[in-house]
Design an enzyme around this catalytic site. Structure first.
Site, PDB file in Angstrom:
ATOM      1  N   GLY A  13       0.819  -1.221   0.000  1.00  0.00           N
ATOM      2  CA  GLY A  13       0.000   0.000   0.000  1.00  0.00           C
ATOM      3  C   GLY A  13       0.842   1.254   0.000  1.00  0.00           C
ATOM      4  O   GLY A  13       0.702   2.100   0.878  1.00  0.00           O
ATOM      5  N   SER A  15       0.920   3.532  -2.585  1.00  0.00           N
ATOM      6  CA  SER A  15       0.470   4.497  -3.595  1.00  0.00           C
ATOM      7  C   SER A  15      -0.110   5.772  -3.000  1.00  0.00           C
ATOM      8  O   SER A  15      -0.176   6.797  -3.673  1.00  0.00           O
ATOM      9  CB  SER A  15      -0.587   3.839  -4.501  1.00  0.00           C
ATOM     10  OG  SER A  15      -1.574   3.206  -3.710  1.00  0.00           O
ATOM     11  N   ARG A  16      -0.541   5.710  -1.754  1.00  0.00           N
ATOM     12  CA  ARG A  16      -1.230   6.865  -1.162  1.00  0.00           C
ATOM     13  C   ARG A  16      -0.890   6.958   0.322  1.00  0.00           C
ATOM     14  O   ARG A  16      -0.374   6.002   0.908  1.00  0.00           O
ATOM     15  CB  ARG A  16      -2.757   6.718  -1.287  1.00  0.00           C
ATOM     16  CG  ARG A  16      -3.239   6.813  -2.702  1.00  0.00           C
ATOM     17  CD  ARG A  16      -4.755   6.795  -2.786  1.00  0.00           C
ATOM     18  NE  ARG A  16      -5.327   5.478  -2.532  1.00  0.00           N
ATOM     19  CZ  ARG A  16      -6.162   5.191  -1.532  1.00  0.00           C
ATOM     20  NH1 ARG A  16      -6.529   6.138  -0.696  1.00  0.00           N
ATOM     21  NH2 ARG A  16      -6.626   3.971  -1.379  1.00  0.00           N
ATOM     22  N   ASN A  91       1.651  -2.330   5.530  1.00  0.00           N
ATOM     23  CA  ASN A  91       0.942  -1.069   5.753  1.00  0.00           C
ATOM     24  C   ASN A  91      -0.459  -1.052   5.158  1.00  0.00           C
ATOM     25  O   ASN A  91      -1.325  -0.322   5.634  1.00  0.00           O
ATOM     26  CB  ASN A  91       1.773   0.068   5.135  1.00  0.00           C
ATOM     27  CG  ASN A  91       0.993   1.343   4.987  1.00  0.00           C
ATOM     28  OD1 ASN A  91       0.737   2.046   5.966  1.00  0.00           O
ATOM     29  ND2 ASN A  91       0.572   1.656   3.764  1.00  0.00           N
ATOM     30  N   SER A 143      -2.992   0.381  14.875  1.00  0.00           N
ATOM     31  CA  SER A 143      -3.685   1.656  15.104  1.00  0.00           C
ATOM     32  C   SER A 143      -3.959   1.762  16.602  1.00  0.00           C
ATOM     33  O   SER A 143      -4.095   0.735  17.284  1.00  0.00           O
ATOM     34  CB  SER A 143      -5.023   1.654  14.349  1.00  0.00           C
ATOM     35  OG  SER A 143      -5.847   2.696  14.815  1.00  0.00           O
ATOM     36  N   TYR A 156     -12.419  -3.326  12.159  1.00  0.00           N
ATOM     37  CA  TYR A 156     -11.104  -2.670  12.033  1.00  0.00           C
ATOM     38  C   TYR A 156     -10.279  -2.854  13.314  1.00  0.00           C
ATOM     39  O   TYR A 156      -9.097  -3.216  13.261  1.00  0.00           O
ATOM     40  CB  TYR A 156     -11.333  -1.185  11.743  1.00  0.00           C
ATOM     41  CG  TYR A 156     -10.080  -0.367  11.521  1.00  0.00           C
ATOM     42  CD1 TYR A 156      -9.395  -0.424  10.305  1.00  0.00           C
ATOM     43  CD2 TYR A 156      -9.597   0.488  12.498  1.00  0.00           C
ATOM     44  CE1 TYR A 156      -8.254   0.340  10.088  1.00  0.00           C
ATOM     45  CE2 TYR A 156      -8.465   1.261  12.291  1.00  0.00           C
ATOM     46  CZ  TYR A 156      -7.792   1.182  11.073  1.00  0.00           C
ATOM     47  OH  TYR A 156      -6.661   1.942  10.873  1.00  0.00           O
ATOM     48  N   ALA A 158     -10.570  -5.161  15.567  1.00  0.00           N
ATOM     49  CA  ALA A 158     -10.179  -6.573  15.718  1.00  0.00           C
ATOM     50  C   ALA A 158      -8.976  -6.883  14.831  1.00  0.00           C
ATOM     51  O   ALA A 158      -8.030  -7.563  15.255  1.00  0.00           O
ATOM     52  CB  ALA A 158     -11.356  -7.481  15.353  1.00  0.00           C
ATOM     53  N   LYS A 160      -6.696  -4.799  13.801  1.00  0.00           N
ATOM     54  CA  LYS A 160      -5.507  -4.081  14.279  1.00  0.00           C
ATOM     55  C   LYS A 160      -5.000  -4.663  15.603  1.00  0.00           C
ATOM     56  O   LYS A 160      -3.794  -4.642  15.870  1.00  0.00           O
ATOM     57  CB  LYS A 160      -5.820  -2.583  14.415  1.00  0.00           C
ATOM     58  CG  LYS A 160      -6.116  -1.899  13.087  1.00  0.00           C
ATOM     59  CD  LYS A 160      -4.951  -2.002  12.122  1.00  0.00           C
ATOM     60  CE  LYS A 160      -5.171  -1.276  10.814  1.00  0.00           C
ATOM     61  NZ  LYS A 160      -4.060  -1.447   9.865  1.00  0.00           N
ATOM     62  N   ILE A 189      -3.935  10.596  11.719  1.00  0.00           N
ATOM     63  CA  ILE A 189      -2.894  11.097  10.824  1.00  0.00           C
ATOM     64  C   ILE A 189      -3.554  11.836   9.660  1.00  0.00           C
ATOM     65  O   ILE A 189      -4.596  11.412   9.157  1.00  0.00           O
ATOM     66  CB  ILE A 189      -2.038   9.920  10.288  1.00  0.00           C
ATOM     67  CG1 ILE A 189      -1.496   9.061  11.450  1.00  0.00           C
ATOM     68  CG2 ILE A 189      -0.899  10.426   9.402  1.00  0.00           C
ATOM     69  CD1 ILE A 189      -0.623   9.777  12.454  1.00  0.00           C
TER      70      ILE A 189
HETATM   71  P1  NAP Z   1      -5.022   5.082   2.590  1.00  0.00           P
HETATM   72  O1  NAP Z   1      -4.619   6.512   2.350  1.00  0.00           O
HETATM   73  O2  NAP Z   1      -6.422   4.665   2.381  1.00  0.00           O
HETATM   74  O3  NAP Z   1      -4.035   4.152   1.691  1.00  0.00           O
HETATM   75  C1  NAP Z   1      -4.187   2.768   1.757  1.00  0.00           C
HETATM   76  C2  NAP Z   1      -3.135   2.105   0.892  1.00  0.00           C
HETATM   77  O4  NAP Z   1      -3.343   0.675   0.991  1.00  0.00           O
HETATM   78  C3  NAP Z   1      -3.244   2.473  -0.575  1.00  0.00           C
HETATM   79  O5  NAP Z   1      -1.947   2.505  -1.137  1.00  0.00           O
HETATM   80  C4  NAP Z   1      -4.053   1.300  -1.152  1.00  0.00           C
HETATM   81  O6  NAP Z   1      -3.812   1.036  -2.532  1.00  0.00           O
HETATM   82  C5  NAP Z   1      -3.512   0.164  -0.329  1.00  0.00           C
HETATM   83  N1  NAP Z   1      -4.398  -0.983  -0.298  1.00  0.00           N
HETATM   84  C6  NAP Z   1      -5.695  -1.060   0.102  1.00  0.00           C
HETATM   85  N2  NAP Z   1      -6.156  -2.319  -0.017  1.00  0.00           N
HETATM   86  C7  NAP Z   1      -5.136  -3.054  -0.523  1.00  0.00           C
HETATM   87  C8  NAP Z   1      -4.974  -4.409  -0.876  1.00  0.00           C
HETATM   88  N3  NAP Z   1      -5.972  -5.280  -0.762  1.00  0.00           N
HETATM   89  N4  NAP Z   1      -3.776  -4.827  -1.346  1.00  0.00           N
HETATM   90  C9  NAP Z   1      -2.749  -3.951  -1.498  1.00  0.00           C
HETATM   91  N5  NAP Z   1      -2.837  -2.661  -1.166  1.00  0.00           N
HETATM   92  C10 NAP Z   1      -4.020  -2.209  -0.699  1.00  0.00           C
HETATM   93  O7  NAP Z   1      -4.656   4.635   4.089  1.00  0.00           O
HETATM   94  P2  NAP Z   1      -3.695   5.333   5.169  1.00  0.00           P
HETATM   95  O8  NAP Z   1      -4.502   6.294   5.938  1.00  0.00           O
HETATM   96  O9  NAP Z   1      -2.434   5.769   4.517  1.00  0.00           O
HETATM   97  O10 NAP Z   1      -3.407   4.077   6.132  1.00  0.00           O
HETATM   98  C11 NAP Z   1      -2.269   3.232   5.982  1.00  0.00           C
HETATM   99  C12 NAP Z   1      -2.236   2.255   7.139  1.00  0.00           C
HETATM  100  O11 NAP Z   1      -2.173   2.967   8.374  1.00  0.00           O
HETATM  101  C13 NAP Z   1      -3.488   1.376   7.226  1.00  0.00           C
HETATM  102  O12 NAP Z   1      -3.138   0.078   7.648  1.00  0.00           O
HETATM  103  C14 NAP Z   1      -4.331   2.077   8.274  1.00  0.00           C
HETATM  104  O13 NAP Z   1      -5.216   1.196   8.911  1.00  0.00           O
HETATM  105  C15 NAP Z   1      -3.251   2.573   9.220  1.00  0.00           C
HETATM  106  N6  NAP Z   1      -3.684   3.705  10.039  1.00  0.00           N
HETATM  107  C16 NAP Z   1      -4.044   4.905   9.468  1.00  0.00           C
HETATM  108  C17 NAP Z   1      -4.441   5.963  10.291  1.00  0.00           C
HETATM  109  C18 NAP Z   1      -4.828   7.322   9.723  1.00  0.00           C
HETATM  110  O14 NAP Z   1      -5.191   8.213  10.500  1.00  0.00           O
HETATM  111  N7  NAP Z   1      -4.737   7.545   8.431  1.00  0.00           N
HETATM  112  C19 NAP Z   1      -4.481   5.793  11.679  1.00  0.00           C
HETATM  113  C20 NAP Z   1      -4.115   4.566  12.210  1.00  0.00           C
HETATM  114  C21 NAP Z   1      -3.707   3.528  11.381  1.00  0.00           C
HETATM  115  P3  NAP Z   1      -4.708   1.781  -3.686  1.00  0.00           P
HETATM  116  O15 NAP Z   1      -4.282   3.216  -3.678  1.00  0.00           O
HETATM  117  O16 NAP Z   1      -4.333   1.102  -4.941  1.00  0.00           O
HETATM  118  O17 NAP Z   1      -6.132   1.612  -3.278  1.00  0.00           O
END
Ligand code: NAP
Length: 248
Positions: A13, A15-16, A91, A143, A156, A158, A160, A189
């Site tokens: 993951g 890409s974003r 990730n 998380s 979610y 569960a 994490k 974040i």
């Molecule tokens: P995000 O912006 O939604 O990005 C998710 C990334 O995961 C994207 O690159 C997406 O690819 C990829 N992805 C989703 N499903 C996938 C799959 N089945 N196989 C491969 N790649 C996949 O999420 P984020 O906010 O950066 O979060 C990243 C991690 O941190 C996650 O595990 C999230 O639970 C954790 N987290 C985030 C926060 C927060 O506040 N943002 C807080 C706590 C924990 P595509 O772009 O191709 O869809």
């Protein structure tokens, strides 16, 4: 000072959001970076261009982290192209939030498969190469919600929380072989998800955080650099909360 020169990192993951920042910051520290995406091919290409401009080797792979066979093929391809995997960062993650009474089996399965089964898939396949090398660092993205729970996020939370138990077990299994496994537990974040938040909701979150701000994606990336680098060679089985003090 570059902390990751000569190391190869595989990030799911990338890409974003947080994964994109991890890819960029690790490249800044001299790592060669392989990363995956699921559907955002254009965004992944931009990330790859950015990595290559930093003078390190990069590669992007479309690979569904929840697919066991795809994870095996991915690890094989990364090792063919890069020769090894020093750091694995699990990730990739999704949310499908709703209250328990409304939660469908599909919503449960999707979140558990992408967030938790993926960690099994990638660890299982990357571990073989790490065992041969007798070294490696695995970093799994949990998380604060996995520690405290959250109404509307039972699936979610569960997934994490499962990551934490999994990581502590792996740390115990492979510590004697020079492989470390740690967890990062981000708080709130700044990503596309939180950017869409209304001002009032954002103010509510910020006032509850002792450091009085949402985290930047770089706050998580810097923790990954620490856990991936030789600065943390005596750290394994730990949960590093990067949450502005939210968990106190
Ligand atoms: P995000 O912006 O939604 O990005 C998710 C990334 O995961 C994207 O690159 C997406 O690819 C990829 N992805 C989703 N499903 C996938 C799959 N089945 N196989 C491969 N790649 C996949 O999420 P984020 O906010 O950066 O979060 C990243 C991690 O941190 C996650 O595990 C999230 O639970 C954790 N987290 C985030 C926060 C927060 O506040 N943002 C807080 C706590 C924990 P595509 O772009 O191709 O869809």
């Amino acid at each position: 000072m570059k902390l990751l020169e000569g190391k190869v990192v595989l990030i799911t993951g990338g890409s974003r959001g947080i994964g994109k920042s991890i890819a960029e910051v690790m490249a800044d520290h001299g790592a060669d970076v392989a990363f995956t995406y699921r559907s955002s091919a254009d965004q992944a290409k931009e990330v790859l261009n950015g990595i290559e401009q930093k003078g390190v080797k990069g590669a992007m792979f479309q690979s569904d982290a929840s697919d066991f066979d795809a994870a095996e093929a991915l690890v094989k391809a990364v090792i063919e192209q890069f020769g090894k995997i020093d750091i694995l960062i699990n990730n990739a993650g999704i949310t499908k939030d709703t209250l328990m009474l409304r939660m469908t089996e599909d919503q449960w399965d999707a979140v558990i498969n992408v967030n938790l089964k993926s960690v099994f898939n990638l660890t299982k396949h990357a571990l073989r190469a790490m065992l041969r090398a007798r070294s490696g660092s695995i970093i799994n993205m949990s998380s604060v919600v996995g520690v405290f729970g959250n109404a509307g996020q039972a699936n979610y939370a569960a997934s994490k929380a499962g990551i934490i138990g999994f990581s502590k077990s792996i740390a115990k299994e492979v510590g004697s072989r020079g492989i470390r496994c740690n967890v990062i537990a981000p708080g709130f974040i700044e990503t596309e998800m939180t950017a869409a938040m209304e001002d009032k909701a954002r103010e509510g979150f910020e006032s509850a955080i002792p450091l009085k701000r949402l985290g930047a994606t770089e706050d998580i990336s810097n923790a990954c650099v620490y856990l991936g680098s030789d600065l943390s060679t005596y750290v394994t089985g730990q949960v590093l909360s990067v949450c502005g003090g939210l968990n106190m």
